[in-house]
Scaffold this motif. Structure first.
Motif, mmCIF file in Angstrom:
data_model
loop_
_atom_site.group_PDB
_atom_site.id
_atom_site.type_symbol
_atom_site.label_atom_id
_atom_site.label_comp_id
_atom_site.label_asym_id
_atom_site.label_seq_id
_atom_site.Cartn_x
_atom_site.Cartn_y
_atom_site.Cartn_z
ATOM 1 N N ILE A 146 0.810 -1.215 0.000
ATOM 2 C CA ILE A 146 0.000 0.000 0.000
ATOM 3 C C ILE A 146 0.845 1.267 0.000
ATOM 4 O O ILE A 146 0.374 2.336 -0.404
ATOM 5 N N SER A 147 2.088 1.190 0.446
ATOM 6 C CA SER A 147 2.920 2.387 0.499
ATOM 7 C C SER A 147 3.465 2.796 -0.867
ATOM 8 O O SER A 147 3.915 3.923 -1.037
ATOM 9 N N ALA A 148 3.459 1.891 -1.846
ATOM 10 C CA ALA A 148 3.943 2.239 -3.178
ATOM 11 C C ALA A 148 3.018 3.287 -3.800
ATOM 12 O O ALA A 148 1.798 3.219 -3.626
ATOM 13 N N PRO A 149 3.558 4.270 -4.520
ATOM 14 C CA PRO A 149 2.745 5.387 -5.031
ATOM 15 C C PRO A 149 1.517 4.957 -5.828
ATOM 16 O O PRO A 149 0.429 5.497 -5.631
ATOM 17 N N VAL A 150 1.656 3.968 -6.727
ATOM 18 C CA VAL A 150 0.514 3.560 -7.540
ATOM 19 C C VAL A 150 -0.532 2.862 -6.683
ATOM 20 O O VAL A 150 -1.736 3.074 -6.831
ATOM 21 N N TYR A 151 -0.073 2.048 -5.742
ATOM 22 C CA TYR A 151 -0.994 1.251 -4.947
ATOM 23 C C TYR A 151 -1.720 2.064 -3.875
ATOM 24 O O TYR A 151 -2.847 1.765 -3.511
ATOM 25 N N ARG A 152 -1.059 3.106 -3.339
ATOM 26 C CA ARG A 152 -1.645 3.813 -2.204
ATOM 27 C C ARG A 152 -2.911 4.559 -2.579
ATOM 28 O O ARG A 152 -3.691 4.939 -1.702
ATOM 29 N N ARG A 153 -3.169 4.770 -3.883
ATOM 30 C CA ARG A 153 -4.400 5.452 -4.284
ATOM 31 C C ARG A 153 -5.618 4.643 -3.879
ATOM 32 O O ARG A 153 -6.691 5.202 -3.669
ATOM 33 N N SER A 154 -5.473 3.334 -3.744
ATOM 34 C CA SER A 154 -6.603 2.503 -3.338
ATOM 35 C C SER A 154 -7.010 2.760 -1.895
ATOM 36 O O SER A 154 -8.114 2.418 -1.486
ATOM 37 N N ALA A 155 -6.117 3.382 -1.107
ATOM 38 C CA ALA A 155 -6.448 3.673 0.289
ATOM 39 C C ALA A 155 -7.502 4.759 0.409
ATOM 40 O O ALA A 155 -8.109 4.930 1.467
ATOM 41 N N ASP A 156 -7.743 5.523 -0.668
ATOM 42 C CA ASP A 156 -8.743 6.586 -0.636
ATOM 43 C C ASP A 156 -10.137 6.094 -0.995
ATOM 44 O O ASP A 156 -11.105 6.855 -0.933
ATOM 45 N N LEU A 157 -10.283 4.835 -1.407
ATOM 46 C CA LEU A 157 -11.600 4.324 -1.748
ATOM 47 C C LEU A 157 -12.508 4.330 -0.522
ATOM 48 O O LEU A 157 -12.082 4.024 0.593
ATOM 49 N N GLN A 158 -13.777 4.677 -0.736
ATOM 50 C CA GLN A 158 -14.740 4.775 0.357
ATOM 51 C C GLN A 158 -15.099 3.390 0.878
ATOM 52 O O GLN A 158 -15.460 2.489 0.111
ATOM 53 N N THR A 159 -14.980 3.186 2.175
ATOM 54 C CA THR A 159 -15.389 1.924 2.789
ATOM 55 C C THR A 159 -15.593 2.128 4.275
ATOM 56 O O THR A 159 -14.961 2.987 4.899
ATOM 57 N N ARG A 160 -16.459 1.321 4.852
ATOM 58 C CA ARG A 160 -16.705 1.396 6.292
ATOM 59 C C ARG A 160 -15.615 0.685 7.078
ATOM 60 O O ARG A 160 -15.294 1.065 8.196
ATOM 61 N N HIS A 161 -15.064 -0.367 6.497
ATOM 62 C CA HIS A 161 -14.045 -1.163 7.188
ATOM 63 C C HIS A 161 -12.849 -1.385 6.260
ATOM 64 O O HIS A 161 -13.023 -1.689 5.086
ATOM 65 N N ARG A 162 -11.628 -1.268 6.821
ATOM 66 C CA ARG A 162 -10.404 -1.562 6.076
ATOM 67 C C ARG A 162 -9.634 -2.647 6.832
ATOM 68 O O ARG A 162 -9.361 -2.502 8.016
ATOM 69 N N LEU A 163 -9.293 -3.707 6.108
ATOM 70 C CA LEU A 163 -8.572 -4.833 6.711
ATOM 71 C C LEU A 163 -7.318 -5.128 5.910
ATOM 72 O O LEU A 163 -7.387 -5.433 4.713
#
Length: 644
Positions: free
Chosen positions: A385-402
């Protein structure tokens, strides 16, 4: 000697000891004698000093010490300044016993010959800095270790600290208390009108920390002295910036659940997996950090069945996407029509969608993922998730992150991003799983291999930089060592890891086994993996493609021939290929003697040592080329760069 309880009477906790005289039916308790020597810090003691340490009379102390002489545990010697001193007959026991030394001002702990319990407990609140071949471990307690410690209360955390250290340290405990409280100074919550609010514990924290560190694009406007309106697109940045400023943020937003998705789990979770699920549901976000083979995927399915919301599962590659689909169909009541895959091979958005990080982060696909309200997003192999391309997925809307990972560490020092973007670690007690027999603790041995011939060594001496590292990695003598290790484990399935394609092909030809690399077509790779799983193939040579995302549960033996310039996480994943619910697990790491590979090997195995796994070292019998080469000039050139 490590204190393992709060009782003043140490003998009351020792099995087989009747009372304060330290003896039982089998004779005197030698451990009490050694404890006294360690407490005193000297190899000899007098009866007077022993009586003080044991809190008994002088006569009782003499009786105990004489009984130890009778049992040939101690010797007594008359000296001029004090009538008698006692010392241990077996001096070696004094060098093999565990010693824990705390340096409170530096918040460092040095442990000599630590037990597995001690190493596992230290991993809960301290960071392993270095180890030595002689069995010394150096730990540092950092603020992020306290913020991320897997404890619900400060008392629970301090209880673990006290179980390891030889005595309580008020300055250290005061600092731990301040850091634990620091982790609760800021929180994100949802305003009744739907936007996100950053709330500080005090007006001073909001004014002098948050509003000083964050700009107008991140904090849109103040709401009160302790509250500010946060821009939705900047939530991840707000969490990361405050974390770096020393203030981790609790995320308590009310996020959308998405469409309901009833799911039944068709297996019984283990007790620790149930605890993982419970801990996750309390926080709504987090990273499962269990050892390979502990069933993190199954626990994730348990979380999915509890949340019962539409789910997005992000994976680094297509192999893992296929495995997730198989797991969902085998272990839940979901129908095939409810599960979609979205990557280079397939593009389906379904109630449960499995996508690659890269695809989810690409602009042309982004709208498809943004338009759905996910109840849960699972980040498998979350260190990506820390890679620049991959970290954009951390902004996706969700109630729970696992997040799921056996080793959420990165060589670029960005592992803090994992916990700020996803959530705190859950399930870090590897030792408990080893002790309960749920996962086989691997036996890890670093083997220092001499050069096979003078020509290979001379070529190494005349090279520099990356070429020198490659020559050490491909030392011809390693093939003979691999053949010897395979011969010593004839009944075990084995994985041999290599860094270089030419090396892999050469080993495959010499051993007559397949070499799996990224160049091999996907279908053919899967065919070999299936043959390995069902036992028709006993050995595979594997490149980096095997470091993650490949389900090889029957591998009992792993040999790392090269790749020591890789990451700590890579070392853990390769060891993880031997972690199984039952049976013996063995990992050998080969490093060329007299080269930088020796240090790389120790450093790459450090994460395993931190988790309570004992790592041993063996020097293979030399072939006559023992002299060490000065590699200091090539340190910078050989040092691996940040992971991509």
């Amino acid at each position: 000697m490590t204190d393992t309880g709060d009782s003043d009477d140490a003998t009351s906790e020792r099995p087989g000891v009747d009372g304060p005289d330290g003896t039982d039916a089998d004779g005197p308790d030698a451990d009490l004698f050694y404890d006294a020597l360690e407490s005193l810090g000297r190899p000899v003691l007098t009866a007077t000093r022993y009586a003080q340490l044991r809190e008994c009379t002088h006569e009782e102390a003499v009786a105990e010490l004489d009984a130890l002489v009778d049992s040939e545990t101690a010797e007594r010697l008359d000296v001029a300044n004090d009538p008698v001193v006692w010392y241990p007959v077996d001096w070696a026991r004094m060098t093999d016993r565990e010693r824990v030394i705390l340096f409170p001002d530096r918040r460092e702990i040095v442990v000599d010959q630590p037990e597995q319990f001690t190493r596992a407990q230290l991993s809960q609140f301290a960071h392993l800095v270095e180890t030595t071949g002689s069995g010394a471990y150096k730990y540092e307690i950092r603020q992020e270790d306290i913020w991320q410690a897997p404890y619900e209360t400060l008392d629970d955390l301090l209880g673990t600290v006290r179980s390891v250290l030889p005595e309580r340290s008020d300055p250290l405990e005061s600092w731990i208390r301040s850091q634990y409280e620091r982790a609760n100074k800021f929180r994100l919550r949802t305003h009744e009108d739907g936007y996100t609010v950053l709330e500080a514990q005090t007006a001073d924290l909001m004014g002098n920390v948050a509003r000083q560190k964050l700009d107008d694009d991140q904090l849109r406007a103040p709401i009160s002295e302790t509250e500010s309106w946060v821009a939705e697109e900047s939530i991840a940045a707000v969490k990361r910036i405050l974390y770096e400023a020393g203030y981790p943020v609790r995320d308590e937003r009310d996020l959308e659940r998405g469409e309901p998705l009833p799911v039944e789990l068709e297996l019984e979770l283990r007790s620790y997996q149930k605890q993982w699920v419970s801990n996750f549901l309390e926080t709504a976000s987090g990273v499962l950090v269990g050892p390979p083979g502990s069933g993190k995927t199954v626990a994730a399915l348990g979380i999915l069945s509890e949340i019962e919301g539409e789910t997005l599962i992000l994976v680094p590659g297509r192999e893992l996407a296929s495995q997730w689909r198989d797991e969902l169909l085998a272990r839940t009541d979901l129908d095939p029509e409810q599960i979609g895959e979205y990557h280079g091979g397939q593009k389906e958005i379904r109630p449960v969608t499995i996508a690659t990080y890269r695809t989810a982060g690409m602009d042309r696909h982004r709208q498809l993922f943004d338009s759905r309200e996910w109840g849960l997003i699972v980040y498998d192999e979350v260190h990506h998730i820390s890679a620049p391309v991959y970290r954009r997925s951390a902004d996706l809307q969700t109630r729970h992150r696992l997040g799921l990972s056996s080793s959420p560490v990165r060589e670029d020092d960005n592992e803090s991003d994992i916990f700020t973007l996803i959530g705190p670690p859950i399930g870090t007690d590897w030792d408990g799983l080893f002790e309960a027999g749920y996962v086989a603790e691997p036996e890890v041995e670093i083997r220092f291999v001499p050069w096979g011939d003078r020509e290979a060594r001379n070529q190494y001496v005349s090279s520099e930089g990356h070429e020198r590292r490659q020559l050490a990695a491909t030392n011809p003598a390693k093939l003979s060592e691999i053949e010897a290790l395979l011969g010593a484990h004839p009944d075990e399935q084995a994985l041999v890891f290599v860094e270089y394609l030419d090396q892999g092909r050469a080993y495959a030809d010499a051993l007559g086994v397949p070499f799996i690399s990224g160049e091999m077509p996907h279908a053919r790779r899967e065919q070999y993996f299936e043959q390995f799983r069902n036992g028709t193939l006993s050995t595979l040579i594997v490149s980096r493609v095997g470091d993650e995302g490949i389900d090889l549960p029957s591998a009992a033996l792993a040999i790392v021939a090269s790749g020591l310039g890789g990451s700590r996480r890579q070392g853990t994943q390769r060891a993880g290929r031997t972690m199984r619910p039952t049976g013996r697990a063995q990992m050998y790491v080969l490093a060329t003697q007299g080269t930088r590979e020796e240090e790389f090997a120790r450093r790459r195995m450090r994460h395993l040592a931190e988790k309570g796994v004992r790592v041993t070292e063996t020097t293979v019998e030399s072939g006559g080329f023992e002299e060490r080469v000065d590699d200091s000039a090539d340190d910078a050139a050989e040092e691996p760069g940040p992971e991509e």
